[in-house]
Design an enzyme around this catalytic site. Sequence first.
Site, PDB file in Angstrom:
ATOM      1  N   GLY A 183       0.880  -1.137   0.082  1.00  0.00           N
ATOM      2  CA  GLY A 183       0.048   0.037   0.116  1.00  0.00           C
ATOM      3  C   GLY A 183       0.766   1.247   0.195  1.00  0.00           C
ATOM      4  N   LEU A 184       0.495   2.323   0.627  1.00  0.00           N
ATOM      5  CA  LEU A 184       1.245   3.600   0.899  1.00  0.00           C
ATOM      6  C   LEU A 184       1.405   4.212  -0.696  1.00  0.00           C
ATOM      7  CD1 LEU A 184       3.630   3.052   3.665  1.00  0.00           C
ATOM      8  CD2 LEU A 184       1.347   4.378   3.806  1.00  0.00           C
ATOM      9  N   CYS A 185       0.535   3.967  -1.469  1.00  0.00           N
ATOM     10  CA  CYS A 185       0.878   4.663  -2.779  1.00  0.00           C
ATOM     11  C   CYS A 185      -0.434   5.542  -3.161  1.00  0.00           C
ATOM     12  CB  CYS A 185       1.006   3.512  -3.887  1.00  0.00           C
ATOM     13  SG  CYS A 185      -0.102   2.271  -3.885  1.00  0.00           S
ATOM     14  N   GLY A 186      -1.105   6.270  -2.337  1.00  0.00           N
ATOM     15  CA  GLY A 186      -1.985   7.101  -2.620  1.00  0.00           C
ATOM     16  C   GLY A 186      -3.141   6.433  -3.088  1.00  0.00           C
TER      17      GLY A 186
END
Lengths: 136, 297
Positions: free
Chosen positions: B86-89
Site C-alpha cells: 500500500g502507501l501509494c495514494g
Amino acid sequence: MALHLEIVTPEKTVFSGAVGNVYMPGANGEMGVLEGHAALVTALEPGELRYEQDGRIHTLAVGSGFAEVTQERVNLLTDMALGEDEIDEAKAEEAMKRAEEQLAKISHSDDAEELSHLRAVIAKSMAQLNLKRRVR
Amino acid sequence: MANLRDIRRRIKSVKNTAQITRAMQLVAAAKMKKAQDQALAGRDYADLLNKVLVNLKTNFEEGSHPLLEHREGGKELVLVISTDKGLCGALNTNLGKKIRAEKPGADIITVGRKLRLQLTKTGSHLVSDYEVKDPVPFAEARPIAKQLTNLFLEGKYDKISVAFTNFVSTLTQEPTIAPLLPISSCTLGEKQDYEGVGKGQVRETDHMAALGVDYLFEPDPMGVLDALLPLYINFQVYQMLVESRASEHSARMVAMKAATDNANKFIKELTLEYNKLRQAAITAELLEITTAMKAME
C-alpha cells in the site's frame, strides 16, 4: 542512401542506424537484405544476425521474433539480441542444460507450447554459444 | 493542556515518521526511474509490433484465426493488475472503483495483493493469482498470457480485458481497462491511447502501410500470424505490467513526498508551540522568584 536497421527487444532498442546490408536467420534459412528489397514480413529463428557498418561486419546472437523489411528499412523485433561481449557463456550453457532436462521430462506429454518454448530456449542458448566460441 | 514533555514526545515521534516516509520516498524515486525507463523502452517494441500487426490485418478477414474470433455475449474475465504494497495514494482505490463500475460481476485473475483482497471480499470470483517480481522480467508475463489464451481458446470466457494503471507522467496515472482478447482491429487502433509516447511520430513504414503496400510473408501469412499473435498477447501483458509498476512507484513517491512535507510542517508547528510553552514556563519561574524576593524585603 543506405539501409536503416532497427533492432528492438522488449527491454530496449538495441541498435538503430544506417547499415550496408543485413543478414538474418529467417524461418526459411538465412536471408540477406540489401537496399531496395521488396516489402516483406518474416519470422526469425534464433541464430546469428550480421550487419555491415563502416566496412566492418558486426554480429549479434538473436532470439526468435520478426523482421519487417521495406525498401529502405529493416525493423527487427526479437526477444534477445546480444553482442559477443554481452554473452555469458556459463549462463547460456546452464540455461540450455536446464531446458534440456525439462524437455526430457515432458517430451511425452502434449503440451505443445511448453515444448516449443523449451526448444526456443535451447536454440537461443546454442546461438549464443556458437557466436561466443567461434569468435574465440 | 499539553505539557512540555508531551510535546517533546510528539515531536520525536513525528520526526521518526518523517524519517521513514522520507526513506520510502527516496527508495520509490529510485525504483520509479527504473520502472519508467522500462515502460518507455517497451513502447518502441510495442510500436513496431503494432505496426506489423496492422499491416498484417489488412491481409486477413476478421475471425480467420481463433484468437481474432468475436463471440457474442458470454462470460467476461478481467486481469487485474494492482500493487502488493500500500502507501501509494489512491492508485488501487481508483482502479477498484473503475472495475466495479465497468465490469461488475466479471471473474478475475489478479496480479498484486491489494486488489485481490478487496475484490474477493466484494464477491468477485477469483480464477487465479500471480506474483510478479520487481522489476518485471519479461519471462513472468508468459505464464499469465498463456493462461489467458488457453481460457479464451477453450471457450470458458468470451472476452478478456486487462485492468491496469496507465503511466502518463510522474504526477498522473490513469486507471484503464483495455480489451485483450479477442484481438480486434479496434484493439489495435486503440492501443496508441495508453502507449502515449510515439503518438504522432510518423515513420516511413506508416506511409507504406497507408499506401497499402502488399507484404510478402515468410514462411506464409498464416504461419506468421500463428507465431505473431501469441507474441503480441505476451507482450501486451508484459507492457501493462510494466506500466502498472511505473505508476505504482510514481504514485508512492508522490504520496510519500506529501507525507514527508506534512510531517515537517507539523514538526515546525509543534516546535513553535513547544518554545512558546517553554518561554511561558521560564517567565512564570522568573516571576515567582522576583515575587519571592519582593516578599523577603
